[in-house]
Design a protein around this motif. Sequence first.
Motif, PDB file in Angstrom:
ATOM      1  N   UNK A 177       0.843  -1.188   0.000  1.00 26.49           N
ATOM      2  CA  UNK A 177       0.000   0.000   0.000  1.00 26.49           C
ATOM      3  C   UNK A 177       0.878   1.236   0.000  1.00 26.49           C
ATOM      4  N   UNK A 178       0.468   2.239  -0.728  1.00 25.64           N
ATOM      5  CA  UNK A 178       1.276   3.459  -0.846  1.00 25.64           C
ATOM      6  C   UNK A 178       1.165   4.346   0.377  1.00 25.64           C
ATOM      7  N   UNK A 179      -0.030   4.415   0.949  1.00 25.30           N
ATOM      8  CA  UNK A 179      -0.305   5.342   2.043  1.00 25.30           C
ATOM      9  C   UNK A 179      -0.519   4.568   3.335  1.00 25.30           C
ATOM     10  N   UNK A 180       0.112   5.034   4.390  1.00 24.30           N
ATOM     11  CA  UNK A 180       0.066   4.384   5.696  1.00 24.30           C
ATOM     12  C   UNK A 180      -1.383   4.148   6.132  1.00 24.30           C
ATOM     13  N   UNK A 181      -1.744   2.859   6.298  1.00 23.94           N
ATOM     14  CA  UNK A 181      -3.063   2.507   6.795  1.00 23.94           C
ATOM     15  C   UNK A 181      -4.151   2.408   5.760  1.00 23.94           C
ATOM     16  N   UNK A 182      -3.887   2.803   4.519  1.00 22.64           N
ATOM     17  CA  UNK A 182      -4.906   2.776   3.466  1.00 22.64           C
ATOM     18  C   UNK A 182      -4.760   1.481   2.669  1.00 22.64           C
TER      19      UNK A 182
END
Length: 495
Positions: A177-182
Motif C-alpha cells: 500500500x502506498x499510504x500508511x493505513x490505506x
Amino acid sequence: MKKFLKYIAAGFIACALCVPCLASCGDGSETLDGTWELSTATLDGKSVKKNFQAFTATFKDDGKAVVSISYLGAYETRNSAYKFDGSKLTETYKGNKYVWNYTESTGSLTTEYRDFEDVITVVLEKKQEDTGPVPVDFESILFGTDMSDSKFYNYCPAIIRETENGQEVMHVWYCTNRDDGVMMDYIGYRKGVLQADGKWLFGEQIIALEPTAGTWDERHTCDPAVIKGKFNYRDTEYKYLMAYLGCVTADYQKNETGIAVANSPEGPWVKINTDRALVPWYDDGDHATEQQKYENMQGTGSIYWGTGMPALVSLDGEGEVLMFYQSTLRGTGIRRYDFSNLDGALTPKFTVSIAHGGIRNSAGQSCRIGIPDFAYDESAKRFYLCGVTNEKNPADISTTRVNSHSMVAYLENIESAEALSDTLQSGKYTWKMLGYVGPDDTGFERNHNPGIVRTGKGYLPDSSKVEVIVSTGHNSWENENIFTYRLFGKVFPVT
C-alpha cells in the motif's frame, strides 16, 4: 491478492488542517517539504483515533500536496496545490479549499475534521526521516517499515536475480500500500545488492505500478509476475513484461489479469490494453453463465473471486511464455502466449488446468496447488513449484484467511522448455515434494504467497538450492493482520 482481507471502502471525507513553514518562494509565500502523520484525534475530549486507519499529509516545496485519509473504512486521496503564508495554509483540490493552522512551539498540525454533526479535533506530527536501509541476511525479513508503529504491508513477491556491472543484484516486485493505513494495492519495487559478507542491501521502495482511473484496474494493482525477453508494443521493443492482478470492485470480486512492459525494472511500466484485461474475471468460460454464478453468490458467504495471482516462465527467452494464474472457474490455470507482438489480439495457444498429483502438506495429507510460482532448472532437468499448502496450523486466533505453511515441489526429467510445455498441457505428471516453510522457520504464524528467486527467463540460478521468498504475517494484530505482512527468505538445499 487476498483482497477479501481488506476493508470495503465507501463514503465521503472532508477536512481542514494546519502545517509549518519550511522554505520561501519568490512571491513571498512559503513552501513545505515533508510528511505529517496522525498523532491524536479527539471528539468531546475522548480519543477517536481508532476510527482513522490513516491520516497523512505530504507537502512539497513546489507547491503540491498529497493528503490521504481513511476514516471508518472510507478513504480519499487528494493531489492538491497549496499556498502558505507562514501560519496558515490553503489547499485547493477540485475547486474546494481546505485551511490548515500551525502551532510553532510544537511543530504540530491541528484541524477540525467534520463527520456529519461531529467535529473531531485532529493533530498531526511530522514524520521522522528514516535512518536508511541496512544489510540483512537472506533468511530474515528483507525490508519494510517497523510494523509496531506503521500500517504498511509487503507480500506476493516476484524476484529476478542477475549480475549487473559485476554485482549480484536482486530485483523484487511485490504488493504494497502506498499510504500508511490505506488498504489500496500498488506494486512496489526494490533493488537488492549482494554485499561482500553475504548480506543483501535493499534500496528504497519505488511504486512501479498503480491503479489507473477509469480502467479495469482502477481499484487495485497487485500480485506481480515479471520475466525478461523481447516484447514489441507500438513500435518499441521492451525488455521486461509484468503480469498482474487488477479490479474495479470494492467488495473484492471479479478480479482480472493484465500485463505491462518496461525497459528497466523500476519502470516506467506501460500497461497493455487499458480498456480490457488479458484474462477477464470469468476466464475462458461463458460470460452469461459465469455472470449468473456471480449473481447467485451475492448475499451469501461466497464471492466470485475471478482471475489473478499470475506467474510467468519464458520458453525461448524472447516472446514465448507460459502464464500460470488463479481462477475461480478452473483453479490454477496455465496458458501459453506469444507476447512478441503486443499490438494485436493476444490469444493463448492453449489453456489447461494444473494437475495436483503428489502435492502434500506438511502433515503428509494430499492438497491442491494454490498461489504458485515456478522455475525451470535447465541443468538438472527439473521444474520447481512453490505454493501454499492450505494449512492453518496454528489455527486462526482472528480471521487471517492465509496459510501457515508454504511448500516446494518439483517435476523430474523435463528435458527442455518445450518438453515442459508439452508435459503441462498433457496433464500426465506427478509432483515430488522438496520441503516446507512454516512458523518454525520464520517465527511468524502465517507463511503464504511465496515466490522463487529466478533468472530473467524464470530459470533456477543455482541447481544446488531453491531460494524462496515467502510472505509472512502474524496470526493476530492490534490494527489488522495484513499490516504484519513482510517478505522473508528461505533456502531449500537440493541434493
